[in-house]
Design an enzyme around this catalytic site. Structure first.
Site, mmCIF file in Angstrom:
data_model
loop_
_atom_site.group_PDB
_atom_site.id
_atom_site.type_symbol
_atom_site.label_atom_id
_atom_site.label_comp_id
_atom_site.label_asym_id
_atom_site.label_seq_id
_atom_site.Cartn_x
_atom_site.Cartn_y
_atom_site.Cartn_z
ATOM 1 N N THR A 475 34.404 1.037 -2.713
ATOM 2 C CA THR A 475 33.342 0.440 -1.914
ATOM 3 C C THR A 475 33.219 1.023 -0.521
ATOM 4 O O THR A 475 32.182 0.861 0.117
ATOM 5 C CB THR A 475 33.631 -1.061 -1.780
ATOM 6 O OG1 THR A 475 35.045 -1.231 -1.605
ATOM 7 C CG2 THR A 475 33.218 -1.803 -3.026
ATOM 8 N N GLY A 516 34.378 -8.922 0.800
ATOM 9 C CA GLY A 516 35.426 -8.039 1.296
ATOM 10 C C GLY A 516 35.093 -7.373 2.616
ATOM 11 O O GLY A 516 35.862 -7.470 3.578
ATOM 12 N N PRO A 624 25.625 2.385 6.959
ATOM 13 C CA PRO A 624 24.456 2.471 6.065
ATOM 14 C C PRO A 624 24.677 3.389 4.866
ATOM 15 O O PRO A 624 24.038 3.214 3.831
ATOM 16 C CB PRO A 624 23.341 3.008 6.958
ATOM 17 C CG PRO A 624 23.884 3.142 8.322
ATOM 18 C CD PRO A 624 25.326 2.740 8.350
ATOM 19 N N LYS A 693 27.353 -9.489 6.692
ATOM 20 C CA LYS A 693 27.523 -10.290 5.475
ATOM 21 C C LYS A 693 27.753 -9.344 4.295
ATOM 22 O O LYS A 693 27.903 -8.143 4.470
ATOM 23 C CB LYS A 693 26.296 -11.181 5.254
ATOM 24 C CG LYS A 693 26.181 -12.285 6.325
ATOM 25 C CD LYS A 693 25.015 -13.240 6.105
ATOM 26 C CE LYS A 693 23.699 -12.590 6.437
ATOM 27 N NZ LYS A 693 22.603 -13.584 6.591
ATOM 28 N N GLY A 694 27.795 -9.898 3.105
ATOM 29 C CA GLY A 694 28.034 -9.066 1.934
ATOM 30 C C GLY A 694 26.795 -8.282 1.549
ATOM 31 O O GLY A 694 25.675 -8.656 1.878
ATOM 32 N N GLU A 697 27.061 -7.046 -3.909
ATOM 33 C CA GLU A 697 26.583 -7.763 -5.093
ATOM 34 C C GLU A 697 25.093 -8.079 -4.996
ATOM 35 O O GLU A 697 24.406 -8.171 -6.017
ATOM 36 C CB GLU A 697 27.398 -9.041 -5.287
ATOM 37 C CG GLU A 697 28.843 -8.702 -5.571
ATOM 38 C CD GLU A 697 29.716 -9.904 -5.871
ATOM 39 O OE1 GLU A 697 30.748 -9.713 -6.528
ATOM 40 O OE2 GLU A 697 29.395 -11.023 -5.450
HETATM 41 MO MO1 MOS Z 1 33.522 -9.626 -7.772
HETATM 42 S S1 MOS Z 1 32.919 -10.386 -9.545
HETATM 43 O O1 MOS Z 1 34.016 -11.131 -7.126
HETATM 44 O O2 MOS Z 1 34.761 -8.536 -7.883
#
Ligand code: MOS
Length: 737
Positions: A475, A516, A624, A693-694, A697
């Site tokens: 990531t 994360g 970015p 923020k995230g 996902e």
């Molecule tokens: Mo994600 S499904 O919380 O790695």
């Protein structure tokens, strides 16, 4: 550091380093094959024996006899461990089913033995010589059948709230609505299908165990491994510096780590093992299939007056539901609302989190429903969504969203994508043999706060070293953590060393739930604030007005090199970010809009994605470049979910049939066209000191429905059952003459 009030100005706001594109600092290690993955820690462990896992060949029942004689005598075999010889084992907090089965078998490919041998081939050959006799029992493998008698369940029902969440009077409002939709949708079981398999090397020294493994959540894994083996947590060390994808599958302790540890104990030497690809679908977890029922009622001019969503899913006894109604509780306005979940007990392998659990499959249904509803209303699907935007949590109208730029995402995306060119009437646009369509869907995913700690050192030459058990699952964690420390300490990124994924380091948020990046960097921020104080103190500066920039520390008219502060010895600071109640006062979520253009072959029904665009608003974007990579990867996963991914259930014998990457299809490069990602400017001061923020996902949430809506716009055939494969619409495509 406790984060309790909206953040004012802080050193991150300078955005000299944070918020700028930066290539992955671990990139060269990966592209040169020198980043060690779990199976490759040869430097630390030179003499590992090889483990091979045997999975149960039945879906439910008992082992009536197991004969190891031939396997034990096979060349190279060092040890074999089964439930009979493993000693007493516990079960981890995050595991629904025992990771070493026998004599009772809970699901197909539940591990029943590990064979340890000198070589991988010898272990595999010996495993084939184990004779197992089973007494098969009747299992519950058919979700639709099991859902007929499934009980209501609720994420909320534990704390005494009703399992059905209601606002207003849904039934009356729906009955009275002049325009209604009442539709059913289904999503299949999906496999994480990450590239790097589950893998571990275990090594004992006396009663101390070290496991090099591939795990997203070091502290959860450490705790559950200790619990499973019945040993103190502080005697277990987990190391997971590089991870080749997880998608939620590696949030939890799995059989590879437990069996490597048991095998190593029995063999008296280190053991390495990787789960064979065919074991991954049935031995580990998967995203559970859903059966969803959505009802929406609206006024003639498109104001939603009633919205209800029920989702049914199945899991092993003691497991949980796929929370596919999450987004429906919060995403659109509507005075009368009802959401509920049904959970069936089934005997398929245990279900659990896969990227954006809840919202990912939930939006696959809800965002088709919104498209269908817009069509019934004769409204543009973007206008319909905008009309039902809300700036407050519709279940608790006193709670505002901290930031919610959904309308801008939709409007900005529409302009960029050329939405005005879309023909609202389906099956009208033709280019050669292709029927062409455009689709849109909202992206929505909650942002979660997680406590996260880090340690930062200032060493010789002004080198800043960060240590945290945070993981990088592909990531970009290494990079954004380095950027955070660089920004805080006023040094370039290459003056920062980042060490991750080791349970010897402070406990971080870990990688999951798109929490994360924001939380782990906030933990590093907190530790850096302490380190800055220590630096100021050592230099005799007033810490309140000390500036860190360009490798210098300044206070008033005094200035020193940062490195000077470490001349008298290394400075070390440790802290964690903890949260107060801001996430109760405000709803913290991330938003976006996905746009997709597809072509459907008018003759064969083959679907090809032609263009994709995502516009996202998710707080400050820390980098970015890595954020974009996360989103395009997620968009790719969304295409897989829309068009390909499905674990096919054998309802007679109770297993997922297509348990490899030949049968379980995911997109390849040739399936993915031009993708564009746009981030709106946002800094969410109610989220954390990073104001981030995230994002990882969010990129997946809604993509499936945008593809589905584009296919419908192309063909006029509405498919509500994922994946959308050509057999489902071929018969219904427009006539060719
Ligand atoms: Mo994600 S499904 O919380 O790695």
């Amino acid at each position: 550091m406790k984060f309790e009030t909206p953040e004012g100005a802080n050193p991150i706001d300078r955005m000299n380093v944070v918020g700028r594109a930066h290539v992955r600092i671990d990139g060269p290690l990966k592209t040169t094959g020198t980043a060690p993955y779990a199976y490759e820690h040869h430097r630390e462990i030179a003499n590992a024996a090889y483990g091979y896992v045997v999975g149960a060949a039945i879906g439910k029942g008992r082992i009536s006899a197991i004969d190891l004689t031939k396997a034990k005598a096979a060349p190279g075999v060092v040890a074999i461990v089964t439930a009979d010889t493993a000693g007493k084992l516990g079960k981890g907090n995050f595991n629904t089913v025992k990771l070493l089965g026998g004599p009772d078998i809970d699901h197909y490919h539940q591990a029943i033995a590990i064979v340890v041998a000198e070589t991988f081939e010898q272990a595999r050959a010996a495993a084939a010589l184990i004779r197992v006799d089973y007494a098969r029992a009747e299992g519950r493998f058919d979700l639709d059948e099991a859902l007929k008698t499934a009980a209501l369940t609720g994420g909320d029902s534990d704390d005494g709230k009703p399992a059905v969440d209601r606002v207003g009077q849904f039934d009356q409002a729906f009955a009275a609505a002049p325009v209604k939709l009442d539709a059913h949708y289904s999503t299949p079981d999906q496999s994480h299908a990450m590239m790097e398999p589950f893998a571990s090397i275990a090594s004992w020294r006396g009663d101390e165990l070290t496991v090099w493994t591939s795990n997203q959540m070091i502290d959860w894994g450490r705790g559950d491994l200790a619990k499973t083996l019945g040993m103190p947590k502080n005697k277990v060390r987990l190391v997971s510096p590089y991870i080749g994808g997880g998608f939620g599958g590696k949030l939890f302790l799995r059989s590879d780590a437990v069996l490597a540890a048991l095998g190593a104990r029995a063999a008296g030497r280190p053991v390495k093992l990787a789960l064979q690809r065919p074991l991954i679908a049935n031995n580990t977890t998967h995203r559970p299939a859903t059966r969803q029922h959505i009802r929406i009622g609206a006024t003639k001019d498109g104001i939603i007056t009633a919205i209800a969503h029920d989702s049914g899913s199945g899991d092993q006894p003691g497991g949980g539901p796929e929370t596919a109604v999450n987004q429906t509780k919060k995403l659109y306005a509507g005075a009368n609302r009802m959401t509920s979940m049904h959970l069936a007990e089934i005997d398929l392998p245990e279900g659990n989190a896969m990227r954006a659990p809840g919202e990912a499959p939930g939006l696959m249904a809800l965002e088709i429903a919104m498209d269908e509803m817009a069509e019934k209303l004769g409204m543009d699907p973007i206008a319909f969504r905008i009309k039902n935007d809300t700036q407050v949590d519709p279940e608790k109208p006193g709670r505002k969203y901290s930031e919610r730029q959904l309308v801008r995402c939709l409007e900005d995306g529409a302009k960029r994508f050329g939405w005005s060119q879309r023909n609202a009437k389906p099956a009208q646009v033709r280019g050669g043999r292709w029927l062409i369509g455009m689709g849109v869907a909202t992206a929505f995913r909650d942002h979660m706060n997680m406590t996260s700690a880090a340690r930062v050192r200032l060493g010789k030459g002004g080198i800043v070293t960060v240590e945290t058990d945070m993981t990088d699952i592909g990531t970009g964690s290494y990079t954004i953590i380095a950027q955070t420390a660089a920004e805080m300490m006023g040094v370039p990124v290459n003056a920062v060393v980042v060490k991750l994924g080791d349970s010897d380091f402070p406990v971080s948020a870990g990688s999951g739930g798109q929490f994360g990046a924001a939380n782990a960097t906030a933990g590093v921020y907190a530790a850096c604030v302490k380190l800055r104080e220590a630096v100021a103190q050592r230099l005799g500066f007033n810490s309140a007005d000390t500036m860190f920039e360009g490798g210098k520390v300044r206070s008033g008219n005094r200035s020193a090199d940062l490195a000077q502060a470490a001349d008298a010895g290394e400075l070390v600071a440790e802290d964690k970010i903890e949260y107060g109640k801001l996430d109760k006062t405000y709803q913290l979520s991330t938003f976006g809009a996905h746009f997709v253009e597809v072509g459907v072959d008018a003759y064969t029904g083959v679907i090809r994605v032609r263009r994709m665009l995502a516009v996202c608003a998710a707080g400050r974007i820390l980098n970015p470049q890595t954020a974009r990579s996360q989103v395009i990867g997620a968009m790719t996963m969304g295409v897989g979910g829309a068009l390909m991914e499905e674990l096919t259930v054998d309802t007679r014998f109770g297993f997922f049939v297509n348990h490899d990457l030949v049968g379980y299809e995911v997109p390849v490069h040739a399936d993915i066209p031009h993708q564009e990602v746009v981030f709106l400017d946002e800094a969410d001061d109610k989220a954390n000191p990073m104001k981030a923020k995230g994002i990882g996902e969010l990129g997946l949430c809604g993509v499936g429905a945008a593809v589905a809506n584009a296919v419908y716009n192309a063909t006029g055939v509405r498919i509500r059952d994922y994946p959308i494969t050509l057999d489902k619409h071929l018969e219904h495509l427009p006539a060719l003459v």
